[in-house]
Design a protein around this motif. Structure first.
Motif, mmCIF file in Angstrom:
data_model
loop_
_atom_site.group_PDB
_atom_site.id
_atom_site.type_symbol
_atom_site.label_atom_id
_atom_site.label_comp_id
_atom_site.label_asym_id
_atom_site.label_seq_id
_atom_site.Cartn_x
_atom_site.Cartn_y
_atom_site.Cartn_z
ATOM 1 N N LYS A 222 0.819 -1.206 0.000
ATOM 2 C CA LYS A 222 0.000 0.000 0.000
ATOM 3 C C LYS A 222 0.858 1.263 0.000
ATOM 4 O O LYS A 222 0.587 2.236 0.695
ATOM 5 N N GLY A 223 1.927 1.223 -0.789
ATOM 6 C CA GLY A 223 2.759 2.401 -0.949
ATOM 7 C C GLY A 223 3.746 2.641 0.168
ATOM 8 O O GLY A 223 4.414 3.678 0.192
ATOM 9 N N ARG A 224 3.847 1.709 1.085
ATOM 10 C CA ARG A 224 4.773 1.877 2.207
ATOM 11 C C ARG A 224 5.797 0.737 2.209
ATOM 12 O O ARG A 224 5.453 -0.415 1.967
ATOM 13 N N LEU B 23 4.884 5.598 -4.956
ATOM 14 C CA LEU B 23 4.438 5.101 -3.656
ATOM 15 C C LEU B 23 3.271 5.939 -3.128
ATOM 16 O O LEU B 23 2.326 5.401 -2.540
ATOM 17 N N PHE B 24 3.332 7.261 -3.341
ATOM 18 C CA PHE B 24 2.233 8.127 -2.894
ATOM 19 C C PHE B 24 0.933 7.767 -3.605
ATOM 20 O O PHE B 24 -0.142 7.713 -2.984
ATOM 21 N N GLN C 289 0.078 4.917 -4.665
ATOM 22 C CA GLN C 289 -0.428 3.682 -4.075
ATOM 23 C C GLN C 289 -1.099 3.955 -2.733
ATOM 24 O O GLN C 289 -2.136 3.364 -2.417
ATOM 25 N N ARG C 290 -0.521 4.861 -1.935
ATOM 26 C CA ARG C 290 -1.073 5.144 -0.608
ATOM 27 C C ARG C 290 -2.457 5.775 -0.691
ATOM 28 O O ARG C 290 -3.318 5.518 0.153
ATOM 29 N N THR D 281 1.455 -5.361 10.488
ATOM 30 C CA THR D 281 2.390 -5.082 9.392
ATOM 31 C C THR D 281 3.681 -5.868 9.573
ATOM 32 O O THR D 281 4.239 -6.400 8.604
#
Length: 525
Positions: free
Chosen positions: A114-116, A241-242, A244-245, A308
């Motif tokens: 999820k972008g992380r 990535l942003f 995706q977040r 996580t």
């Protein structure tokens, strides 16, 4: 006003300006850090692009071996990178409380969800984070836990041996042995982590394309890790990535999705363990799997071990637990089949062990972990295989503390990236003998106690110090069980006698063109 005067000059003479800036940058790389006194490839001091392209060539381990043999114990691999070949440097660079941290090579290998980024034990450069994380999961990988995991490994091993019989020994078909062993390693990881084989062996295929993905990703991570800034423009691009977040992109890291899907099947049980702890009745004769132990860690350390990090731990098992073990298994079998005298001597030890009752004469011809530990020549063969073909093929990089440090009488400035390469360390004549390029298991039996201690201390295939591979014991369990069990069950020969395999250094040095045929074996008792 000055700018108005300068800009036309720059525009007119931009080629000269560009050339001057480039030359200045290269000379700064070469001389500003005080590392120009160290030898190496002539381009290495000027730019990391040399290192990038050499690693991209997939044979970097041989480059580093050759450089050290030509130039000595300290070699410059980049403008700010030194490689050390003296085994005594292991304790200095990787020892406890030395203030050394991992370089940016490692975060390149972060999985993403999820972008992380998912910081694993292996990829994190934060030592405090690593210490907290390791305390949570350390017991799951301790040698004492092997008794829990052996039934899980045995379960997959029995299926693997039976499928080898069905697909290859009974048919005489050729086997891509390296791939077949990787399927075994993946199914073991499935059994160990989720108490469920993933179907690689039973279906004889790359489930969800995960093997292909891992090979592609490691092939990316190896060279990109030499210039980690490139990762910020590619896989870990902040904009990507942003997106995706905030949900604009649904791209999911395949390994993460793979691990998440398997874990979701046990969501209810894992929630119960996280809430109430692992109850004794939940264990079984098959052993307690790693997912349950990660959930127990969340129960014991709720302030740190969240969902996580449970996912990250499972993802790490997929990442590291299959590739390195498959490479190690391939190495052992390859060197055995390439050296008939070693093969014959090892089989004699196995047959004698069965005749003497050291190894139980089971109908499926399997060997237990405890039995394997009583076979000295088997141990010598495995250690020699680890020595000649360790899985990691690049330097394990560390950053010198800001104040600098003394490494074996040499002062290294702070911020310098230094490290050792297992392929170099494992070929030190003063440790292993003059014939370091020869596969000779007897060296492990002939060595006197003090020399044997030094040899074992020099072995670097699992790293060293606080960041030693946490899955080391699990990998050894797989190797020491499968090798003797497979050899008791089947005779192995190369499809093309005398043919040599090819290697591909994608950070881990995997093997290709290791094609074999098998026949059922009748013990000569």
């Amino acid at each position: 006003m000055l700018l108005n005067e300068v800009l036309p000059v720059l525009a007119q003479y931009w080629p000269l300006v560009l050339a001057s800036v480039t030359i200045g940058w290269l000379l700064n790389n070469k001389f500003s850090r005080g590392l120009n006194k160290y030898p190496g490839h002539w381009l290495a001091g000027y730019t990391d692009w040399w290192r990038f392209w050499d690693v991209w060539g997939r044979n970097h381990q041989w480059t580093v071996i050759d450089l050290h043999r030509e130039h000595g114990d300290i070699v410059r691999l980049g403008p700010n990178v030194l490689s050390f070949a003296d085994p005594r440097a292991i304790k200095v660079i990787y020892g406890l409380n030395k203030g050394m941290i991992k370089s940016d090579f490692y975060p390149v290998q972060n999985a993403v969800s999820k972008g992380r980024r998912l910081q694993s034990l292996f990829s994190t450069v934060d030592e405090n984070y690593h210490a907290k994380y390791r305390r949570c999961v350390n017991s799951a990988f301790a040698m004492s836990s092997l008794v829990n995991y052996e039934p899980l490994v045995s379960s997959t091993m029995s299926v693997f041996l039976d499928k080898t019989q069905e697909l290859y020994a009974n048919t005489g078909d050729s086997c891509n042995f390296s791939q077949w062993l990787q399927y075994f390693a993946f199914d073991v990881i499935g059994d160990l982590t989720w108490s469920k084989r993933l179907g690689f062996v039973e279906e004889n295929r790359d489930v969800d394309g995960i093997v292909a993905f891992l090979q592609k990703f490691l092939s990316y991570a190896g060279p990109i890790g030499q210039m980690p800034i490139l990762d910020l423009f590619l896989e870990k691009n902040p904009l990507r990535l942003f997106a995706q977040r905030i949900g604009l992109s649904n791209t999911v890291f395949p390994v993460t999705l793979f691990a998440q899907s398997r874990s979701n099947e046990r969501a209810g049980q894992i929630h119960k363990i996280k809430s109430y702890g692992l109850q004794e009745e939940q264990g079984s004769t098959r052993g307690v799997d790693l997912l349950s132990k990660f959930a127990q860690a969340a129960f014991d350390h709720p302030e740190f071990m969240d969902d996580t990090r449970i996912l990250t731990s499972c993802t790490s098992m997929v990442f590291a637990g299959s590739e390195t073990t498959a490479i190690s298994l391939s190495s052992v079998f390859y060197f055995i089949v390439r050296h008939p005298q070693v093969y014959a001597k090892l089989m004699q030890e196995l047959d004698d062990a069965v005749a003497n009752g050291v190894v139980e004469a089971r109908s499926d011809k399997t060997v237990s972990w405890s039995e394997s530990q009583k076979l000295p020549y088997l141990d010598a063969v495995i250690q020699e295989s680890f020595r000649l073909h360790p899985a990691p093929g690049l330097n394990l990089e560390r950053i010198v503390p800001p104040q600098g440090m003394d490494v074996l009488g040499t002062f290294v400035p702070g911020g310098t990236i230094i490290g050792c390469n297992a392929w170099v360390l494992h070929r030190r004549p003063e440790v292993f003998g003059a014939d370091v390029d020869v596969f000779r298991p007897e060296r492990w039996i002939e060595a006197k106690p003090e020399q044997l201690r030094v040899m074992k201390a020099t072995m670097f295939q699992f790293g060293a110090g606080a960041r030693t591979c946490i899955g080391k014991n699990v990998s050894l369990l797989e190797v020491y069980k499968l090798v003797p069990s497979f050899l008791r069950r089947f005779e192995i020969e190369l499809e093309h006698p005398g043919a040599e395999w090819k290697t591909h250094n994608a950070w881990f040095v995997r093997q290709t063109d290791f094609n074999t045929r098998f026949r059922p074996r009748v013990e000569s008792l």
